[in-house]
Design a protein around this motif. Sequence first.
Motif, PDB file in Angstrom:
ATOM      1  N   VAL A 215       2.429   0.381 -11.365  1.00 23.09           N
ATOM      2  CA  VAL A 215       2.577   0.516  -9.915  1.00 23.09           C
ATOM      3  C   VAL A 215       3.769  -0.280  -9.401  1.00 23.09           C
ATOM      4  O   VAL A 215       4.576   0.219  -8.597  1.00 23.09           O
ATOM      5  N   ALA A 216       3.901  -1.526  -9.835  1.00 25.66           N
ATOM      6  CA  ALA A 216       5.008  -2.359  -9.349  1.00 25.66           C
ATOM      7  C   ALA A 216       6.352  -1.722  -9.694  1.00 25.66           C
ATOM      8  O   ALA A 216       7.282  -1.710  -8.869  1.00 25.66           O
ATOM      9  N   PHE A 243      -1.070  -9.182  -7.810  1.00 23.97           N
ATOM     10  CA  PHE A 243      -0.369  -8.269  -6.924  1.00 23.97           C
ATOM     11  C   PHE A 243      -0.044  -8.954  -5.600  1.00 23.97           C
ATOM     12  O   PHE A 243      -0.926  -9.502  -4.937  1.00 23.97           O
ATOM     13  N   GLU A 244       1.234  -8.941  -5.236  1.00 22.82           N
ATOM     14  CA  GLU A 244       1.703  -9.550  -3.988  1.00 22.82           C
ATOM     15  C   GLU A 244       2.316  -8.452  -3.126  1.00 22.82           C
ATOM     16  O   GLU A 244       3.486  -8.095  -3.314  1.00 22.82           O
ATOM     17  N   ALA A 247       5.820  -9.001  -1.447  1.00 25.11           N
ATOM     18  CA  ALA A 247       6.914  -9.142  -2.400  1.00 25.11           C
ATOM     19  C   ALA A 247       7.159  -7.864  -3.189  1.00 25.11           C
ATOM     20  O   ALA A 247       8.295  -7.565  -3.575  1.00 25.11           O
ATOM     21  N   MET A 248       6.119  -7.084  -3.438  1.00 18.32           N
ATOM     22  CA  MET A 248       6.227  -5.964  -4.366  1.00 18.32           C
ATOM     23  C   MET A 248       6.436  -4.614  -3.697  1.00 18.32           C
ATOM     24  O   MET A 248       6.874  -3.661  -4.358  1.00 18.32           O
ATOM     25  N   ILE A 249       6.095  -4.503  -2.410  1.00 17.32           N
ATOM     26  CA  ILE A 249       6.293  -3.227  -1.718  1.00 17.32           C
ATOM     27  C   ILE A 249       7.565  -3.332  -0.883  1.00 17.32           C
ATOM     28  O   ILE A 249       7.612  -4.081   0.095  1.00 17.32           O
ATOM     29  N   PRO A 250       8.645  -2.601  -1.239  1.00 23.15           N
ATOM     30  CA  PRO A 250       9.876  -2.666  -0.454  1.00 23.15           C
ATOM     31  C   PRO A 250       9.644  -2.225   0.987  1.00 23.15           C
ATOM     32  O   PRO A 250       8.765  -1.410   1.278  1.00 23.15           O
ATOM     33  N   SER A 251      10.429  -2.753   1.879  1.00 22.40           N
ATOM     34  CA  SER A 251      10.299  -2.412   3.298  1.00 22.40           C
ATOM     35  C   SER A 251      10.389  -0.902   3.494  1.00 22.40           C
ATOM     36  O   SER A 251      11.312  -0.248   3.002  1.00 22.40           O
ATOM     37  N   GLY A 252       9.423  -0.354   4.204  1.00 26.16           N
ATOM     38  CA  GLY A 252       9.420   1.067   4.510  1.00 26.16           C
ATOM     39  C   GLY A 252       8.830   1.954   3.433  1.00 26.16           C
ATOM     40  O   GLY A 252       8.544   3.126   3.681  1.00 26.16           O
ATOM     41  N   THR A 253       8.642   1.418   2.234  1.00 26.96           N
ATOM     42  CA  THR A 253       8.027   2.199   1.151  1.00 26.96           C
ATOM     43  C   THR A 253       6.521   2.234   1.351  1.00 26.96           C
ATOM     44  O   THR A 253       5.906   1.248   1.754  1.00 26.96           O
TER      45      THR A 253
END
Length: 317
Positions: A215-216, A243-244, A247-253
């Motif tokens: 997932v990351a 899971f953070e 930190a791990m989900i880019p902005s807008g994703t």
Amino acid sequence: MDTTMRAAVAERPGPPEVLRVMDVPLPRLRPGWTSVQVRAFGVNRSELMTRQGHSPGARFPRILGIECVGIVAQSAALRQGTTVAAVMGEMGRAFDGGYAEYALLPDSLLIPLTTTLDWATLGAIPQAYLTALGSLAALAPADGGVLLVRGGSSSVGLAALSLARDHGLRTIATTRNPAKAGLLLARGAGHVVVGQDRLPVRPDYILDLVGASTVAESLRLVAPGGTVCVAGTLGGAWTIPDFEPVAMIPSGTKLTAFHSDDLRGPAGAKALQQIVDGVAEGRYDANLDRVFTLDEIADAHRYMEANQATGKVVVRL
């Protein structure tokens, strides 16, 4: 009248050898439940994980099986002889599932079907195609985007490649086995990425069927503002350690998931009938890889565990 049936019972968590085919009592009909004579069932990765002891809440001994197709044997809700499919709803976990000659199932799980498909072909369709259909709905793709299917040679992956054409999507599929690339291209993939090869473009959408372990990485691979849908456990893990989200989900994703229970029973009835009709008409492929007998259930688990399948493994009774 028979009082017993043959079933594949997982006596305890462990390797495929814990699956024993034996005579067990026929389940007794009770209000709100239907007895289904099972004619075929698909083998699923989650059943391997349950057999290994990784499904929370599953108790042993247990007849596994999260899906099946067959004929209504006894029911207060449906006419005897009706062809039905059943998917999920804690089949094979909270109560005995489809690895048997008869399955006692909640009425709410049953999907009546009209079809002339043979049982093995029909048995390959329900879980794979409903999961693929629901996953694409969760991704909510716009026409003309690029979809990456991670785990493309799985039954759900192949179904997603077929359904992606309905959305006008260009498709990329991944596989670790170069021998599977040709079939992926034949089944609708526009491009195949083998192993650690680079993607030709950044996809707008990713259907991640490998699961928690990737997932990351999928969140890093998707195009800015794109969507990742997690809908599988091919990697053999339920959870993402450490899971953070920030930190791990880019902005807008966007990160989403599909739960098979969302299309169980009546909720999936219309869609499954349309897919079954589409297979009969040749618009979709059932992606049937190999058919085993009930006595070969341990071999079927070994075959899937060794990642030999390209498509759906089915047991025909």
